[in-house]
Scaffold this motif. Structure first.
Motif, PDB file in Angstrom:
ATOM      1  N   UNK A 117      32.022  46.563  34.178  1.00 64.27           N
ATOM      2  CA  UNK A 117      30.841  46.780  33.335  1.00 64.27           C
ATOM      3  C   UNK A 117      30.955  45.955  32.051  1.00 64.27           C
ATOM      4  N   UNK A 118      32.135  45.976  31.454  1.00 57.88           N
ATOM      5  CA  UNK A 118      32.336  45.234  30.203  1.00 57.88           C
ATOM      6  C   UNK A 118      32.101  43.742  30.428  1.00 57.88           C
ATOM      7  N   UNK A 119      32.665  43.195  31.519  1.00 54.00           N
ATOM      8  CA  UNK A 119      32.486  41.764  31.714  1.00 54.00           C
ATOM      9  C   UNK A 119      31.050  41.426  32.123  1.00 54.00           C
ATOM     10  N   UNK A 120      30.391  42.395  32.796  1.00 51.83           N
ATOM     11  CA  UNK A 120      28.987  42.160  33.145  1.00 51.83           C
ATOM     12  C   UNK A 120      28.116  42.115  31.890  1.00 51.83           C
ATOM     13  N   UNK A 121      28.374  43.046  30.974  1.00 51.98           N
ATOM     14  CA  UNK A 121      27.612  43.051  29.716  1.00 51.98           C
ATOM     15  C   UNK A 121      27.892  41.777  28.926  1.00 51.98           C
ATOM     16  N   UNK A 122      29.139  41.372  28.966  1.00 57.29           N
ATOM     17  CA  UNK A 122      29.525  40.146  28.280  1.00 57.29           C
ATOM     18  C   UNK A 122      28.775  38.947  28.863  1.00 57.29           C
ATOM     19  N   UNK A 123      28.519  38.977  30.171  1.00 58.59           N
ATOM     20  CA  UNK A 123      27.781  37.879  30.796  1.00 58.59           C
ATOM     21  C   UNK A 123      26.324  37.889  30.357  1.00 58.59           C
ATOM     22  N   UNK A 124      25.825  39.069  29.999  1.00 61.05           N
ATOM     23  CA  UNK A 124      24.442  39.158  29.510  1.00 61.05           C
ATOM     24  C   UNK A 124      24.356  38.721  28.054  1.00 61.05           C
ATOM     25  N   UNK A 125      25.218  39.289  27.246  1.00 63.71           N
ATOM     26  CA  UNK A 125      25.261  38.965  25.826  1.00 63.71           C
ATOM     27  C   UNK A 125      26.712  38.874  25.407  1.00 63.71           C
ATOM     28  N   UNK A 126      27.074  37.829  24.701  1.00 65.62           N
ATOM     29  CA  UNK A 126      28.493  37.662  24.366  1.00 65.62           C
ATOM     30  C   UNK A 126      29.022  38.822  23.529  1.00 65.62           C
ATOM     31  N   UNK A 127      30.050  39.494  24.036  1.00 63.05           N
ATOM     32  CA  UNK A 127      30.694  40.580  23.294  1.00 63.05           C
ATOM     33  C   UNK A 127      31.949  40.067  22.597  1.00 63.05           C
ATOM     34  N   UNK A 128      32.618  39.184  23.300  1.00 60.90           N
ATOM     35  CA  UNK A 128      33.890  38.687  22.760  1.00 60.90           C
ATOM     36  C   UNK A 128      34.012  37.195  23.038  1.00 60.90           C
ATOM     37  N   UNK A 129      33.045  36.391  22.555  1.00 65.53           N
ATOM     38  CA  UNK A 129      33.074  34.960  22.873  1.00 65.53           C
ATOM     39  C   UNK A 129      34.389  34.338  22.411  1.00 65.53           C
ATOM     40  N   UNK A 130      34.940  33.502  23.268  1.00 64.18           N
ATOM     41  CA  UNK A 130      36.179  32.818  22.918  1.00 64.18           C
ATOM     42  C   UNK A 130      37.411  33.628  23.220  1.00 64.18           C
ATOM     43  N   UNK A 131      37.235  34.946  23.420  1.00 61.27           N
ATOM     44  CA  UNK A 131      38.413  35.786  23.685  1.00 61.27           C
ATOM     45  C   UNK A 131      38.448  36.250  25.135  1.00 61.27           C
ATOM     46  N   UNK A 132      37.702  35.548  25.998  1.00 60.99           N
ATOM     47  CA  UNK A 132      37.641  35.960  27.407  1.00 60.99           C
ATOM     48  C   UNK A 132      39.038  36.047  28.016  1.00 60.99           C
ATOM     49  N   UNK A 133      39.895  35.105  27.666  1.00 60.88           N
ATOM     50  CA  UNK A 133      41.236  35.073  28.258  1.00 60.88           C
ATOM     51  C   UNK A 133      42.010  36.336  27.879  1.00 60.88           C
ATOM     52  N   UNK A 134      41.873  36.732  26.595  1.00 60.29           N
ATOM     53  CA  UNK A 134      42.588  37.936  26.162  1.00 60.29           C
ATOM     54  C   UNK A 134      42.067  39.157  26.901  1.00 60.29           C
ATOM     55  N   UNK A 135      40.738  39.235  27.023  1.00 58.56           N
ATOM     56  CA  UNK A 135      40.136  40.360  27.751  1.00 58.56           C
ATOM     57  C   UNK A 135      40.590  40.349  29.206  1.00 58.56           C
ATOM     58  N   UNK A 136      40.599  39.137  29.794  1.00 63.30           N
ATOM     59  CA  UNK A 136      41.028  39.028  31.201  1.00 63.30           C
ATOM     60  C   UNK A 136      42.459  39.504  31.349  1.00 63.30           C
ATOM     61  N   UNK A 137      43.315  39.136  30.401  1.00 65.51           N
ATOM     62  CA  UNK A 137      44.722  39.548  30.475  1.00 65.51           C
ATOM     63  C   UNK A 137      44.829  41.054  30.302  1.00 65.51           C
ATOM     64  N   UNK A 138      44.059  41.595  29.349  1.00 60.71           N
ATOM     65  CA  UNK A 138      44.118  43.027  29.086  1.00 60.71           C
ATOM     66  C   UNK A 138      43.697  43.838  30.324  1.00 60.71           C
ATOM     67  N   UNK A 139      42.533  43.472  30.874  1.00 58.61           N
ATOM     68  CA  UNK A 139      42.097  44.216  32.053  1.00 58.61           C
ATOM     69  C   UNK A 139      42.957  43.879  33.267  1.00 58.61           C
ATOM     70  N   UNK A 140      43.536  42.679  33.248  1.00 55.18           N
ATOM     71  CA  UNK A 140      44.481  42.331  34.320  1.00 55.18           C
ATOM     72  C   UNK A 140      45.607  43.343  34.398  1.00 55.18           C
ATOM     73  N   UNK A 141      46.069  43.804  33.225  1.00 54.13           N
ATOM     74  CA  UNK A 141      47.127  44.820  33.184  1.00 54.13           C
ATOM     75  C   UNK A 141      46.723  46.053  33.984  1.00 54.13           C
ATOM     76  N   UNK A 142      45.444  46.429  33.844  1.00 54.66           N
ATOM     77  CA  UNK A 142      44.967  47.625  34.542  1.00 54.66           C
ATOM     78  C   UNK A 142      44.829  47.370  36.036  1.00 54.66           C
TER      79      UNK A 142
END
Lengths: 388, 461
Positions: free
Chosen positions: B291-316
């Motif tokens: 859901x978070x990444x889908x919303x981000x695709x609609x409107x930038x929530x964390x532009x430029x920090x996608x990698x950090x978000x990917x790593x964080x959710x990757x942990x889960x």
């Protein structure tokens, strides 16, 4: 010769110390069991004693146990019905010495249940469509002095109807038809084996030094719920309740793994299936949390705790060390009516453990008739110890 | 007495008619398989209940003389084997009768006699991945089946899965096997290496990892949703134009790598028992991550920090991978090799999926129609994640799994169609987003979130 008071006091003191040594000889569970076994053997007549004793490594006698009534699968040793009251109480004292208080109570309840079964329907089984009733295989009436008639408060229930054809006059079921045998010589050092069982009960208790091994053991109950002296009795009630509580404590994804999608109509490793290790299935306890693992150990202790307390403690420590490699699998209904047993099958399997709980559907409510199995495929009849 | 007989007869009748099965009227057939290098040994115990025993007796004692003759026993055992349908690695195989033993007719009649039949099936060598299917058609209408296999005594054989239908009349055994034969020094070294990796089931774990991603659509959906805006530049609260091919590729690489690092860490930690997490909250968090990444695709929530978000959710996501791995019951050190191959399987499938849509993503992101894809994709992902959250958190059953699975099932077609559309749209000048001059009659994209349409045109690289 002049004997001083001092000398008398000295001798008396020495005698006191010496006797206190003999009295305070370590009174271990094993020594109590050996004493009880010797008491029992010496209460028997020579002919009886010969029937009771077997060689420790008599594989045929080791495997002579079953869930079935003794009229179908004759057991070795001698039955309680062929003993006089003092022999009988010596036999039960031996069984009691080898078991924990709870374990002995469970055994008595299973025997009591068989008495209820005998009084309810004994000898008048439903006939199949195969015509002739079978010939009686046992013409012995109840032994003198044996309790006759139904126990108080027994429950009439169609589900208690025994499934088998058999002789009339109840010689197929009842408290009298439990057999005892001893394999090997009662000893505090060398291994020997006590067998006690009959319908729905097969205890194989190996005593080896201070160790006590209860595997393989079969417990069962039919009826699995009855009233005795106004009290409701479920001989295998905790086995049912605690397993159901564990199942309910699992989350959805754990349940998905634990609950098998197929039916298990009976024990997989019942009588005659010694020494087999099947591929484990279900939910591994390494995927459980601490509380769930404790609940699993509690279920296991319903079998591991049948033997006397110090042997049970050793066994539980072993099973606790294995816990992350232990599996829990369930098949069937995931609920039970209040105060009644589950009607689902479950299995607990680890490197040194197989427990199976298998309700029997013999034309009635499966929660009222259950067979269970308790094994250690690496150490049945103490084989693992002997190998060391 | 008479009334009891009548009652017994009534019970019997109702049993015969009833759909539910009772042991009284059941024919228990219990089979235990023992798998060896070149054959499988099966021992069957057949126990007819009291109400069906006469039927079974009649089919054994065919001349009706009340005795099971040697010939009748043989014939019945052969009949049981004929009623089995066995396939090995998909090919029909024939069982060979080894022994049979029968109880007395009277014991069988009373419902506790056991017939024992032993047979063997030849397993001619083929490949490491093996499959045995045992279907038992013998007396289907009245039988209850039990089928199990022993833990193999041969260390070269490892059971992967046992699957059965509800009655266990169908049983499928999947296992891996390594040949222990071969003589040259090189092949012996190779074979001992293989036996170690095979004892862990490296190949099958690799495949399991791939399948986990291919079928565990939630992981893939998270990644794809996160990649949707990768080729774009964020401008304030909305997505602006194409950020350039080099930027896009780097961004995709960064996100995929970060996700990989994240889930590898927790997969390793959880598989080695250093961390443990309850299954359901993890599943819910994974749905939330989509859901978070889908919303981000609609409107930038964390532009430029996608990698950090990917790593964080990757942990889960890694914790969920570990749950799959832990179901296999590997020993702790076997898991080290196991994790490696399982993770490689995951990465491979992930890269295949990314490779399949990467060209379309880069091509289409240059065009106006990209907004449609981005928004449609994001809406699909949000819809799926909300469905999963409802299901995993509240137990509300819904169609999400079915819809997403069928989409994933046609994944290759979808990727192909996407590529086609992106090729067409990027080659047609009127769809091009950034013409050198902007004619005033340029048609606007159908969907646009941006309230400042001109922003789309700022950042042409």
């Amino acid at each position: 010769m002049h004997i001083s008071a001092n000398k008398i006091i000295g001798v008396a003191a020495l005698a006191l110390i010496g006797s206190s040594f003999t009295v305070s000889r370590p009174d271990t569970a094993t020594s109590r069991i050996v004493t009880a076994a010797n008491n029992f053997l010496s209460s028997l007549e020579e002919k009886q004693r010969q029937s009771v004793l077997y060689a420790f490594d008599d594989e045929k006698q080791r495997a002579t146990w079953s869930n079935l009534p003794t009229s179908f699968v004759p057991r070795g040793g001698i039955p309680l019905k062929d003993m006089n009251p003092s022999q009988r109480s010596a036999a039960m004292a031996l069984v009691s010495a080898a078991l924990s208080a709870k374990g002995f109570e469970k055994v008595q309840q299973i025997m009591e249940g068989d008495e209820v079964l005998k009084a309810t329907d004994g000898g008048q089984p439903p006939r199949g469509n195969n015509g002739n009733p079978p010939p009686p295989t046992d013409r012995n009436g109840p032994p003198p002095g044996a309790p006759t008639g139904p126990p108080p408060g027994q429950q009439g229930n169609g589900a208690n109807r025994p499934p088998f054809g058999g002789p009339p006059n109840g010689a197929m079921f009842g408290k009298d038809l439990y057999y005892i045998s001893i394999l090997g010589k009662p000893s505090e050092k060398d291994p020997w084996l006590i067998q006690f069982g009959g319908h729905h009960l097969a205890l194989n208790i190996t005593i080896a030094g201070d160790r006590g091994i209860l595997t393989p053991t079969l417990t069962g109950a039919q009826p699995a719920l009855f009233t005795s002296n106004g009290k409701t009795v479920r001989p295998l009630g905790p086995e049912s309740d605690k397993a159901l509580a564990l199942l309910n404590a699992l989350d959805e994804s754990q349940k998905k793994q634990a609950i098998l999608s197929f039916r298990l109509a009976d024990l997989v490793l019942g009588p005659g299936q010694d020494g087999k290790t099947i591929q484990p299935e279900g939910l591994k306890a390494s995927s459980m949390n601490e509380r769930q693992r404790a609940m699993l150990l509690d279920v296991i202790s319903q079998w591991a705790g049948i033997i006397h307390e110090s042997a049970a403690a050793t066994r539980m420590a072993e099973l606790k060390a294995d816990i992350n490699e232990t599996w829990f699998a369930w098949s069937g209904p995931t609920t039970a009516a209040p105060g009644k047993n589950i009607s689902a099958y479950y299995r607990i399997q680890g490197p040194h453990l197989v427990i199976e709980y298998a309700p029997q559907t013999l034309g009635g409510d499966p929660s009222l008739h259950v067979h269970t199995m308790y094994r250690d495929p690496t150490n049945d009849y103490g084989r693992g110890l002997a190998a060391k | 007495m008479r009334s009891k007989l009548v009652a017994a007869a009534a019970i019997l009748l109702s049993l015969c008619a009833a759909a539910f099965a009772h042991r009284l009227d059941e024919y228990l057939q219990a089979t235990i398989l023992s798998v060896e290098q070149d054959h499988v040994l099966a021992s069957m115990r057949l126990i007819p209940g009291v109400a069906v025993s006469s039927r079974i007796i009649a089919s054994i004692d065919t001349n009706g003389d009340g005795v099971f003759s040697e010939a009748e026993q043989q014939a019945y055992a052969q009949r049981v084997l004929r009623d089995l349908s066995i396939t090995v690695d998909g090919r029909r195989a024939r069982p060979t009768l080894l022994s049979e033993s029968f109880p007395s007719l009277e014991d069988l009649r009373q419902g506790f006699g056991e017939i024992h039949i032993e047979f063997t099936v030849d397993l001619r060598r083929s490949g490491h991945e093996r499959k045995i299917v045992l279907e038992n058609h013998h007396q289907n209408a009245i039988s209850a089946y039990l089928v199990n296999c022993l833990v193999p005594s041969d260390p070269h054989i490892r059971i992967l899965a046992q699957n059965r239908n509800e009655t266990q009349s169908f049983y499928q055994l999947d296992y891996t096997q390594l040949s222990a034969s071969s003589n040259s020094f090189f092949s012996r070294v190779w074979s001992s290496l293989r036996s170690w990796t095979n004892s862990v089931g490296v190949a099958s774990l690799f495949r399991l990892g791939m399948r986990h991603i291919a079928e565990g659509t939630d992981h893939l959906l998270f990644l794809l949703a996160l990649l949707l805006p990768a080729p774009l530049l964020a401008a304030g609260s909305h997505w602006a134009g194409f950020a350039g091919t080099r930027h896009s590729l780097l961004q995709i690489l960064r996100v995929v790598t970060a996700f990989t690092i994240g889930h590898s860490i927790t997969l390793a930690l959880a598989a080695l028992d250093f961390v443990r997490a309850p299954g359901r909250p993890i599943e819910v968090l994974i749905a939330v991550s989509i859901l978070v990444s889908a919303i981000h695709a609609l409107r930038p929530l964390f532009p430029g920090s996608e990698a950090i978000i990917a790593a964080f959710f990757g942990l889960i996501h890694g914790l969920a991978f570990a749950a799959t791995l832990s179901q296999l019951g590997l020993g702790r050190w076997e898991r080290v090799a196991g994790i490696l191959s399982f993770n490689l399987g995951i990465e491979t499938m992930q890269l295949l999926a990314v490779a399949a849509i990467l060209p379309s993503l880069v091509l289409m992101s240059r065009t106006r129609s990209y907004a449609i894809l981005r928004i449609a994709g994001a809406l699909f992902a949000s819809f799926a994640s909300l469905g999963w959250i409802a299901e995993r958190l509240l137990g509300v059953r819904n169609l999400v799994d079915t819809v997403v699975d069928s989409a994933a099932h046609h994944g290759l077609w979808i990727a192909g169609a996407l590529l086609l559309v992106s090729l067409v749209s990027s080659s047609l000048p009127k769809f091009r987003r950034y013409p050198s001059t902007l004619p005033s009659h340029e048609p606007r994209p159908l969907l646009r979130l941006s309230s400042h349409p001109l922003h789309d045109d700022i950042s042409h690289s």
